[in-house]
Design an enzyme around this catalytic site. Structure first.
Site, PDB file in Angstrom:
ATOM      1  N   GLY A 193       7.484  -3.591   3.074  1.00  0.00           N
ATOM      2  CA  GLY A 193       7.299  -2.242   3.620  1.00  0.00           C
ATOM      3  C   GLY A 193       6.513  -2.288   4.915  1.00  0.00           C
ATOM      4  N   ASP A 213      15.525  -5.533  -0.131  1.00  0.00           N
ATOM      5  CA  ASP A 213      15.147  -4.481  -1.077  1.00  0.00           C
ATOM      6  C   ASP A 213      14.327  -5.189  -2.155  1.00  0.00           C
ATOM      7  OD1 ASP A 213      15.081  -2.680  -3.239  1.00  0.00           O
ATOM      8  OD2 ASP A 213      16.954  -1.744  -2.615  1.00  0.00           O
ATOM      9  N   PRO A 223      -6.284   2.656  -1.983  1.00  0.00           N
ATOM     10  CA  PRO A 223      -6.609   3.636  -0.941  1.00  0.00           C
ATOM     11  C   PRO A 223      -6.573   5.064  -1.478  1.00  0.00           C
ATOM     12  CG  PRO A 223      -4.643   2.304  -0.366  1.00  0.00           C
ATOM     13  CD  PRO A 223      -4.907   2.151  -1.846  1.00  0.00           C
ATOM     14  N   GLY A 224      -7.426   5.891  -0.931  1.00  0.00           N
ATOM     15  CA  GLY A 224      -7.280   7.345  -1.070  1.00  0.00           C
ATOM     16  C   GLY A 224      -6.292   7.777   0.001  1.00  0.00           C
ATOM     17  N   TYR A 240      -5.458   6.309  -8.430  1.00  0.00           N
ATOM     18  CA  TYR A 240      -5.007   6.745  -9.758  1.00  0.00           C
ATOM     19  C   TYR A 240      -4.395   5.603 -10.580  1.00  0.00           C
ATOM     20  CZ  TYR A 240      -0.463   7.766  -7.400  1.00  0.00           C
ATOM     21  OH  TYR A 240       0.702   7.706  -6.677  1.00  0.00           O
ATOM     22  N   ARG A 273      13.671  -4.559  -4.949  1.00  0.00           N
ATOM     23  CA  ARG A 273      14.243  -4.478  -6.300  1.00  0.00           C
ATOM     24  C   ARG A 273      15.198  -5.632  -6.576  1.00  0.00           C
ATOM     25  NH1 ARG A 273      15.744   1.849  -5.640  1.00  0.00           N
ATOM     26  NH2 ARG A 273      16.160   1.114  -3.542  1.00  0.00           N
TER      27      ARG A 273
HETATM   28  C1  HXC Z   1      12.828  14.769  -8.199  1.00  0.00           C
HETATM   29  C2  HXC Z   1      13.824  12.986  -7.115  1.00  0.00           C
HETATM   30  C3  HXC Z   1      13.101  13.291  -5.918  1.00  0.00           C
HETATM   31  C4  HXC Z   1      12.223  14.421  -5.942  1.00  0.00           C
HETATM   32  C5  HXC Z   1      14.346  11.540  -5.553  1.00  0.00           C
HETATM   33  N1  HXC Z   1      14.577  11.900  -6.820  1.00  0.00           N
HETATM   34  N2  HXC Z   1      13.455  12.355  -4.969  1.00  0.00           N
HETATM   35  N3  HXC Z   1      13.675  13.707  -8.237  1.00  0.00           N
HETATM   36  N4  HXC Z   1      12.124  15.111  -7.105  1.00  0.00           N
HETATM   37  N5  HXC Z   1      11.503  14.764  -4.867  1.00  0.00           N
HETATM   38  C6  HXC Z   1      15.496  11.271  -7.774  1.00  0.00           C
HETATM   39  C7  HXC Z   1      16.926  11.366  -7.292  1.00  0.00           C
HETATM   40  O1  HXC Z   1      17.486  12.647  -7.596  1.00  0.00           O
HETATM   41  C8  HXC Z   1      17.598  10.243  -8.086  1.00  0.00           C
HETATM   42  O2  HXC Z   1      17.850  10.569  -9.420  1.00  0.00           O
HETATM   43  C9  HXC Z   1      16.489   9.184  -8.115  1.00  0.00           C
HETATM   44  O3  HXC Z   1      15.256   9.876  -7.871  1.00  0.00           O
HETATM   45  C10 HXC Z   1      16.678   8.125  -7.034  1.00  0.00           C
HETATM   46  O4  HXC Z   1      16.769   8.781  -5.783  1.00  0.00           O
HETATM   47  P1  HXC Z   1      17.535   8.125  -4.536  1.00  0.00           P
HETATM   48  O5  HXC Z   1      17.322   9.019  -3.381  1.00  0.00           O
HETATM   49  O6  HXC Z   1      18.921   7.769  -4.924  1.00  0.00           O
HETATM   50  O7  HXC Z   1      16.732   6.744  -4.415  1.00  0.00           O
HETATM   51  P2  HXC Z   1      16.471   5.778  -3.183  1.00  0.00           P
HETATM   52  O8  HXC Z   1      17.473   6.052  -2.080  1.00  0.00           O
HETATM   53  O9  HXC Z   1      16.379   4.415  -3.737  1.00  0.00           O
HETATM   54  O10 HXC Z   1      15.052   6.279  -2.596  1.00  0.00           O
HETATM   55  C11 HXC Z   1      13.855   5.986  -3.275  1.00  0.00           C
HETATM   56  C12 HXC Z   1      12.828   7.135  -3.207  1.00  0.00           C
HETATM   57  C13 HXC Z   1      12.614   7.640  -1.742  1.00  0.00           C
HETATM   58  C14 HXC Z   1      11.558   6.630  -3.832  1.00  0.00           C
HETATM   59  C15 HXC Z   1      13.375   8.313  -4.042  1.00  0.00           C
HETATM   60  O11 HXC Z   1      11.657   8.674  -1.733  1.00  0.00           O
HETATM   61  C16 HXC Z   1      12.134   6.523  -0.837  1.00  0.00           C
HETATM   62  O12 HXC Z   1      12.972   5.827  -0.237  1.00  0.00           O
HETATM   63  N6  HXC Z   1      10.801   6.314  -0.729  1.00  0.00           N
HETATM   64  C17 HXC Z   1      10.221   5.209   0.065  1.00  0.00           C
HETATM   65  C18 HXC Z   1       8.972   5.600   0.795  1.00  0.00           C
HETATM   66  C19 HXC Z   1       7.901   6.317   0.015  1.00  0.00           C
HETATM   67  O13 HXC Z   1       8.166   6.883  -1.070  1.00  0.00           O
HETATM   68  N7  HXC Z   1       6.682   6.339   0.568  1.00  0.00           N
HETATM   69  C20 HXC Z   1       5.579   7.044   0.000  1.00  0.00           C
HETATM   70  C21 HXC Z   1       4.657   6.108  -0.657  1.00  0.00           C
HETATM   71  S1  HXC Z   1       3.162   6.933  -0.802  1.00  0.00           S
HETATM   72  P3  HXC Z   1      19.263  11.157  -9.962  1.00  0.00           P
HETATM   73  O14 HXC Z   1      19.135  11.091 -11.447  1.00  0.00           O
HETATM   74  O15 HXC Z   1      19.322  12.568  -9.449  1.00  0.00           O
HETATM   75  O16 HXC Z   1      20.339  10.281  -9.410  1.00  0.00           O
HETATM   76  C22 HXC Z   1       2.292   6.504  -2.105  1.00  0.00           C
HETATM   77  C23 HXC Z   1       0.878   7.037  -2.004  1.00  0.00           C
HETATM   78  C24 HXC Z   1       0.217   7.459  -3.249  1.00  0.00           C
HETATM   79  O17 HXC Z   1       2.731   5.809  -2.955  1.00  0.00           O
HETATM   80  C25 HXC Z   1      -1.197   8.010  -3.094  1.00  0.00           C
HETATM   81  C26 HXC Z   1      -1.442   9.069  -2.080  1.00  0.00           C
HETATM   82  C27 HXC Z   1      -2.858   9.558  -2.004  1.00  0.00           C
HETATM   83  P1  NAP Z   2       5.526   4.444   3.799  1.00  0.00           P
HETATM   84  O1  NAP Z   2       5.374   4.381   5.260  1.00  0.00           O
HETATM   85  O2  NAP Z   2       6.611   5.296   3.231  1.00  0.00           O
HETATM   86  O3  NAP Z   2       5.640   2.964   3.254  1.00  0.00           O
HETATM   87  C1  NAP Z   2       6.443   2.555   2.193  1.00  0.00           C
HETATM   88  C2  NAP Z   2       7.272   1.382   2.687  1.00  0.00           C
HETATM   89  O4  NAP Z   2       7.958   0.797   1.568  1.00  0.00           O
HETATM   90  C3  NAP Z   2       8.323   1.771   3.709  1.00  0.00           C
HETATM   91  O5  NAP Z   2       8.189   0.940   4.832  1.00  0.00           O
HETATM   92  C4  NAP Z   2       9.654   1.513   3.005  1.00  0.00           C
HETATM   93  O6  NAP Z   2      10.617   1.002   3.924  1.00  0.00           O
HETATM   94  C5  NAP Z   2       9.250   0.457   1.992  1.00  0.00           C
HETATM   95  N1  NAP Z   2      10.123   0.453   0.832  1.00  0.00           N
HETATM   96  C6  NAP Z   2      10.397   1.474  -0.001  1.00  0.00           C
HETATM   97  N2  NAP Z   2      11.277   1.101  -0.938  1.00  0.00           N
HETATM   98  C7  NAP Z   2      11.554  -0.196  -0.701  1.00  0.00           C
HETATM   99  C8  NAP Z   2      12.380  -1.150  -1.323  1.00  0.00           C
HETATM  100  N3  NAP Z   2      13.110  -0.842  -2.388  1.00  0.00           N
HETATM  101  N4  NAP Z   2      12.426  -2.408  -0.806  1.00  0.00           N
HETATM  102  C9  NAP Z   2      11.712  -2.728   0.289  1.00  0.00           C
HETATM  103  N5  NAP Z   2      10.897  -1.870   0.924  1.00  0.00           N
HETATM  104  C10 NAP Z   2      10.821  -0.618   0.440  1.00  0.00           C
HETATM  105  O7  NAP Z   2       4.178   4.975   3.112  1.00  0.00           O
HETATM  106  P2  NAP Z   2       2.675   4.443   3.190  1.00  0.00           P
HETATM  107  O8  NAP Z   2       1.827   5.637   2.998  1.00  0.00           O
HETATM  108  O9  NAP Z   2       2.456   3.600   4.389  1.00  0.00           O
HETATM  109  O10 NAP Z   2       2.558   3.559   1.874  1.00  0.00           O
HETATM  110  C11 NAP Z   2       2.257   2.169   1.923  1.00  0.00           C
HETATM  111  C12 NAP Z   2       1.553   1.740   0.652  1.00  0.00           C
HETATM  112  O11 NAP Z   2       0.304   2.382   0.558  1.00  0.00           O
HETATM  113  C13 NAP Z   2       2.297   2.075  -0.635  1.00  0.00           C
HETATM  114  O12 NAP Z   2       2.107   1.024  -1.567  1.00  0.00           O
HETATM  115  C14 NAP Z   2       1.598   3.310  -1.111  1.00  0.00           C
HETATM  116  O13 NAP Z   2       1.728   3.497  -2.501  1.00  0.00           O
HETATM  117  C15 NAP Z   2       0.180   2.967  -0.708  1.00  0.00           C
HETATM  118  N6  NAP Z   2      -0.728   4.107  -0.632  1.00  0.00           N
HETATM  119  C16 NAP Z   2      -0.612   4.990   0.400  1.00  0.00           C
HETATM  120  C17 NAP Z   2      -1.511   6.045   0.475  1.00  0.00           C
HETATM  121  C18 NAP Z   2      -1.463   7.034   1.607  1.00  0.00           C
HETATM  122  O14 NAP Z   2      -2.226   7.982   1.583  1.00  0.00           O
HETATM  123  N7  NAP Z   2      -0.626   6.848   2.609  1.00  0.00           N
HETATM  124  C19 NAP Z   2      -2.506   6.182  -0.510  1.00  0.00           C
HETATM  125  C20 NAP Z   2      -2.563   5.268  -1.561  1.00  0.00           C
HETATM  126  C21 NAP Z   2      -1.683   4.227  -1.590  1.00  0.00           C
HETATM  127  P3  NAP Z   2      12.193   1.283   3.821  1.00  0.00           P
HETATM  128  O15 NAP Z   2      12.367   2.724   3.510  1.00  0.00           O
HETATM  129  O16 NAP Z   2      12.692   0.868   5.170  1.00  0.00           O
HETATM  130  O17 NAP Z   2      12.693   0.366   2.746  1.00  0.00           O
END
Ligand code: HXC
Ligand code: NAP
Length: 285
Positions: A16, A67, A190-191, A149, A69
């Site tokens: 990522g 990916d 991280p928060g 969390y 996964r």
């Molecule tokens: C309900 C949802 C949803 C939503 C997706 N789904 N978004 N359900 N509410 N908002 C469901 C879809 O309907 C589908 O189920 C299943 O999840 C998979 O969705 P896809 O879009 O097909 O998956 P994919 O293309 O693999 O995308 C993965 C993803 C997407 C996780 C859903 O958001 C993503 O690419 N995220 C990567 C970046 C990211 O999330 N960054 C944030 C990290 S922050 P069905 O059954 O309908 O097919 C973090 C910080 C935490 O972790 C702490 C902060 C303080």
């Molecule tokens: P982000 O920019 O969305 O980073 C998530 C990264 O994961 C993206 O670059 C995404 O790239 C990659 N990713 C997602 N699914 C993947 C997959 N299947 N295979 C390979 N790469 C994948 O969000 P971020 O806030 O910087 O988050 C980074 C990390 O910090 C995460 O572990 C998150 O849980 C953690 N974190 C963030 C916060 C916050 O406040 N921002 C707080 C606590 C923890 P692609 O979409 O190109 O694959």
């Protein structure tokens, strides 16, 4: 804070690494002299980030699509990095997927998607790196990005909470099992640190951010440089005796939520005069 070339001759894989915190940490590592390998699902994005970082720091940054996964794709990243830089020293498991939702509204696939990326992706990549380090007697380092969390749980992000808790447990479990191979594993919790990825999916509505900041004792979100500095320390040899540890960096947020009486922040000075008087009177009885 760090001496120049702190990470020279170290090769670091950042999952990522094309966006958000992964990009910020990769930039820091590259500034400190490391060979950085960034990976995600989107080749175009990682190519752009690699070019940007490399132009800024003058050090090589390799972009390899994978990916997390898919175990064979992770192995390909490892092998490509070895071919290019000779060896791999450090793995930063940063890739994640997450979004807020009431748990009862989640499909089975939604749950699987998050667990597959966060928990299984981290496990798979760590295993691939660990096997390589053990076989070649290389002292490896793993840094896992969890969340606050991961320890306490959280509603509305249940798949992520379960997965991050698993990653924290993996960190601690393997730190003991692989210590004998000179492999260290640590985590950062991280928060809130503003990134597009997190903000789009976790704080999408008006007023979300204000609510968030109000519950942080330091009354601000984190700066990327603060996290990147901590990460640089934890992947450097200066943290050589730290393993199985999680370092929280959240401006005091989770403790504020946990402490029984922290809500008393709301009480005004004149109310304290009354409260104090009332308690003292009751003490006399
Ligand atoms: C309900 C949802 C949803 C939503 C997706 N789904 N978004 N359900 N509410 N908002 C469901 C879809 O309907 C589908 O189920 C299943 O999840 C998979 O969705 P896809 O879009 O097909 O998956 P994919 O293309 O693999 O995308 C993965 C993803 C997407 C996780 C859903 O958001 C993503 O690419 N995220 C990567 C970046 C990211 O999330 N960054 C944030 C990290 S922050 P069905 O059954 O309908 O097919 C973090 C910080 C935490 O972790 C702490 C902060 C303080
Ligand atoms: P982000 O920019 O969305 O980073 C998530 C990264 O994961 C993206 O670059 C995404 O790239 C990659 N990713 C997602 N699914 C993947 C997959 N299947 N295979 C390979 N790469 C994948 O969000 P971020 O806030 O910087 O988050 C980074 C990390 O910090 C995460 O572990 C998150 O849980 C953690 N974190 C963030 C916060 C916050 O406040 N921002 C707080 C606590 C923890 P692609 O979409 O190109 O694959």
């Amino acid at each position: 804070m760090f001496k120049e070339n702190l990470l020279k001759d170290k090769t670091i894989i950042v999952t990522g690494g094309g966006t958000g915190l992964g990009k910020s940490m990769s930039t820091k590592f590259s500034e400190l002299g490391a060979n950085v390998v960034i990976t995600s699902r989107k080749q175009e994005i990682i190519d752009k980030t690699a070019k940007e970082i490399s132009e800024k720091t003058g050090n090589p940054v390799l972009a390899v699509k994978a990916d997390v996964r898919k175990p064979f794709e992770n192995e390909n990243v490892l092998n490509t990095a070895k071919e290019k830089f000779g060896k791999v020293d450090i793995l930063l498991n940063n890739a994640a997927g997450n979004f807020i939702s009431p748990t009862e509204r989640l499909s089975y696939k939604a749950f699987d998607t998050i667990v597959d990326i966060v928990l299984k992706g981290t496990y798979n990549f760590t295993l691939a790196a660990g096997k390589y380090w053990i076989e070649n007697k290389i002292p490896g380092i793993v840094l896992n990005i969890v969340t606050t969390y991961a320890s306490v749980g959280s509603g509305y992000v249940v798949p992520s909470a379960i997965s991050k808790a698993g990653v924290l447990n993996l960190t601690r479990s393997l730190a003991t099992e692989w210590g004998k191979y000179n492999i260290r594993l640590n985590a950062i919790a991280p928060g809130p640190f503003p990134t597009k990825g997190a903000w789009d999916r976790l704080f999408p509505g008006a007023g979300f951010e204000e609510k968030l900041i109000n519950k942080i004792p330091l009354k601000r979100v984190g700066e990327h440089s603060e996290l990147a500095n901590l990460a640089a320390y934890l992947v450097s040899d200066f943290s050589g005796y730290i393993t199985g540890e999680v370092v929280t960096i959240d401006g005091g947020e989770w403790l504020a939520g946990a402490g029984e009486f922290n809500w008393l922040d709301e009480i005004k000075p004149e109310q304290w005069d009354e409260i104090s008087k009332s308690i003292k009177q009751k003490n006399k009885k």
